[in-house]
Design a protein around this motif. Structure first.
Motif, PDB file in Angstrom:
ATOM      1  N   THR A  54      36.542  52.811  40.370  1.00  0.00           N
ATOM      2  CA  THR A  54      37.877  52.977  40.943  1.00  0.00           C
ATOM      3  C   THR A  54      38.136  51.914  42.022  1.00  0.00           C
ATOM      4  N   PHE A  55      37.110  51.583  42.807  1.00  0.00           N
ATOM      5  CA  PHE A  55      37.273  50.537  43.835  1.00  0.00           C
ATOM      6  C   PHE A  55      37.503  49.181  43.178  1.00  0.00           C
ATOM      7  N   ILE A  56      36.881  48.983  42.023  1.00  0.00           N
ATOM      8  CA  ILE A  56      37.079  47.720  41.305  1.00  0.00           C
ATOM      9  C   ILE A  56      38.554  47.559  40.922  1.00  0.00           C
ATOM     10  N   GLY A  57      39.242  48.677  40.662  1.00  0.00           N
ATOM     11  CA  GLY A  57      40.679  48.623  40.391  1.00  0.00           C
ATOM     12  C   GLY A  57      41.443  48.040  41.574  1.00  0.00           C
ATOM     13  N   ALA A  58      41.082  48.475  42.763  1.00  0.00           N
ATOM     14  CA  ALA A  58      41.713  47.942  43.980  1.00  0.00           C
ATOM     15  C   ALA A  58      41.394  46.457  44.125  1.00  0.00           C
ATOM     16  N   VAL A 277      49.482  45.774  36.774  1.00  0.00           N
ATOM     17  CA  VAL A 277      49.395  45.923  35.311  1.00  0.00           C
ATOM     18  C   VAL A 277      48.043  45.397  34.824  1.00  0.00           C
ATOM     19  N   ASP A 278      47.594  44.294  35.392  1.00  0.00           N
ATOM     20  CA  ASP A 278      46.258  43.768  35.066  1.00  0.00           C
ATOM     21  C   ASP A 278      45.183  44.809  35.383  1.00  0.00           C
ATOM     22  N   ALA A 279      45.342  45.469  36.532  1.00  0.00           N
ATOM     23  CA  ALA A 279      44.344  46.471  36.930  1.00  0.00           C
ATOM     24  C   ALA A 279      44.313  47.628  35.938  1.00  0.00           C
ATOM     25  N   ASN A 280      45.478  48.005  35.426  1.00  0.00           N
ATOM     26  CA  ASN A 280      45.522  49.068  34.415  1.00  0.00           C
ATOM     27  C   ASN A 280      44.687  48.692  33.206  1.00  0.00           C
ATOM     28  N   MET A 281      44.881  47.486  32.735  1.00  0.00           N
ATOM     29  CA  MET A 281      44.160  47.018  31.549  1.00  0.00           C
ATOM     30  C   MET A 281      42.662  46.891  31.843  1.00  0.00           C
ATOM     31  N   ASN A 282      42.333  46.228  32.948  1.00  0.00           N
ATOM     32  CA  ASN A 282      40.916  45.969  33.258  1.00  0.00           C
ATOM     33  C   ASN A 282      40.122  47.248  33.460  1.00  0.00           C
ATOM     34  N   MET A 283      40.688  48.179  34.238  1.00  0.00           N
ATOM     35  CA  MET A 283      39.897  49.361  34.581  1.00  0.00           C
ATOM     36  C   MET A 283      39.648  50.233  33.350  1.00  0.00           C
ATOM     37  N   LEU A 284      40.693  50.417  32.558  1.00  0.00           N
ATOM     38  CA  LEU A 284      40.539  51.251  31.365  1.00  0.00           C
ATOM     39  C   LEU A 284      39.521  50.628  30.398  1.00  0.00           C
ATOM     40  N   ASN A 285      39.624  49.313  30.206  1.00  0.00           N
ATOM     41  CA  ASN A 285      38.672  48.631  29.323  1.00  0.00           C
ATOM     42  C   ASN A 285      37.246  48.773  29.832  1.00  0.00           C
ATOM     43  N   GLU A 286      37.120  48.643  31.151  1.00  0.00           N
ATOM     44  CA  GLU A 286      35.789  48.719  31.747  1.00  0.00           C
ATOM     45  C   GLU A 286      35.170  50.109  31.561  1.00  0.00           C
ATOM     46  N   TYR A 287      35.958  51.138  31.875  1.00  0.00           N
ATOM     47  CA  TYR A 287      35.430  52.499  31.718  1.00  0.00           C
ATOM     48  C   TYR A 287      35.118  52.804  30.261  1.00  0.00           C
TER      49      TYR A 287
END
Ligand code: CA
Length: 366
Positions: A54-58, A277-287
């Motif tokens: 979650t912190f990586i999203g920030a 929007v980038d964070a949405n894509m990155n975090m979901l892909n990562e999880y």
């Protein structure tokens, strides 16, 4: 401290402005495009320990903003507790103590219950459906109306995907086993659990492991295999339940103080929106990539995976919708968001039953 920072920020802007004025006078001599955009430094309070996804999203939001502005707009994320406690991010952004934050909107349902929809509600939407609702289905406009009352504007900025149903020290075989259990679970899911007889606690991520390990609580949900393993929850409890029916696709949010937002140049506003929007894509892909790997490790380490019983699932779903109806009858904002959301949910479930689910059921069967 704040005063000094504000002075520094003003000085940085003044310097940038002076540089801009100087560069403007040179434009006739040089073909170089001068954007004239200021140097801006923001602080971002978050609800997360630094070790978690979650912190990586920030961090993704901050990194992308810096990259897209060639370092002129810098946002520094801080872990929960560094600037403000993890569950007080909205308060700090509203007060302007920080310009922005990264948090879960459902931590603040005590202020406005409808904020739950910004994150996730029990038996609600998965990540893909949630993004469709927020970006195309009128969801974000509805959430913005609520946040305006807090002098805040919000942007979805990361999703964990479908979560797990939490860690229990003892097996929960029936509804009766939930009675009197002390469990960490926030949001409306916590309210549903409370109606099922659970003694609900809301703790920030950094406090969950100790509380569970020391027996201050009997059960705890956090996110999913990757983050839960990082928190060490598998060392404090053995039984790992699924599915996380209260968080089928929770979205995190960047909250921005409206005064700070209005002071941003239009270009920076668009860049910040794009970074979320980038964070949405990155975090979901990562999880989605890391959770399966982590689950394999957890099972090898002795974690016991257990599904919630059908009677618990059914009772929880019934109570969830009773709770939504009750909130709608008491709170105008909740009613507006709920009714719009409910119609969207019905339509996308009907569609996804045909395309996504029929396919998933076929290819994942054993
Ligand atoms: Ca959770």
């Amino acid at each position: 401290m704040m005063k000094r920072r504000e002075v520094l920020n003003s000085a940085a802007i003044a310097t940038a402005t002076a540089a801009t004025l100087a560069s403007c006078s040179q434009t006739t001599k040089s073909p170089t495009v001068q954007t004239g955009l200021p140097n801006i430094r923001w602080r971002m309070a978050t609800s997360w320990p630094k070790s978690l996804g979650t912190f990586i999203g920030a961090e993704t939001v901050a990194k992308r903003v810096a990259e897209m502005t060639n370092g002129r707009f810098q946002i520094t994320p801080f872990a929960a507790g560094e600037l403000v406690p993890g569950l007080q991010v909205l308060d700090a952004v509203q007060a302007g103590t920080v310009e922005c934050g990264h948090t879960s909107s459902y931590y603040y349902i005590g202020k406005s219950p409808a904020l739950a929809f910004a994150t996730a509600v029990p038996f609600g939407l998965n990540a893909q459906q949630q993004y469709a609702w927020l970006y195309q289905g009128g969801g974000l406009e509805a959430i913005h109306k609520i946040y305006t009352n807090f002098n805040v504007i919000s942007f979805p900025a990361g999703s964990t995907g479908a979560q797990m149903g939490g860690w229990f020290k003892k097996e929960i075989q029936s509804l009766a086993d939930l009675k009197g259990l002390k469990m960490r679970i926030p949001g409306l899911g916590g309210e549903v659990m409370s109606r099922l007889g659970v003694n609900v606690q809301v703790l920030p991520g950094g406090e969950v492991y100790l509380a569970l390990d020391r027996g201050a609580i009997d059960a705890a949900e956090w996110v999913g295999p990757y983050d839960d393993e990082k928190l060490g929850l598998n060392k404090a409890a053995k039984f790992y339940y699924y599915p996380g029916w209260w968080e089928p696709g929770p979205t995190l949010d960047v909250l921005v103080n409206l005064n700070a937002w209005k002071r941003l140049p239009k270009e920076y506003q668009e860049i910040l929106k794009t970074a979320t929007v980038d964070a949405n894509m990155n975090m979901l892909n990562e999880y989605d990539t890391l959770n399966g790997q982590a689950l394999t490790r957890l099972l090898a380490g002795g974690t016991k995976l257990v599904p919630y019983s059908q009677d618990i699932m059914q009772a929880a779903q019934k109570i969830s919708f009773e709770l939504f109806e009750e909130n709608a009858s008491k709170d105008v904002a909740f009613k507006q968001v709920y009714e719009q959301w409910k119609a969207f949910r019905q339509q996308i479930f009907a569609w996804n039953r045909v395309n996504e689910l029929s396919y998933a059921n076929f290819v994942t069967r054993e």
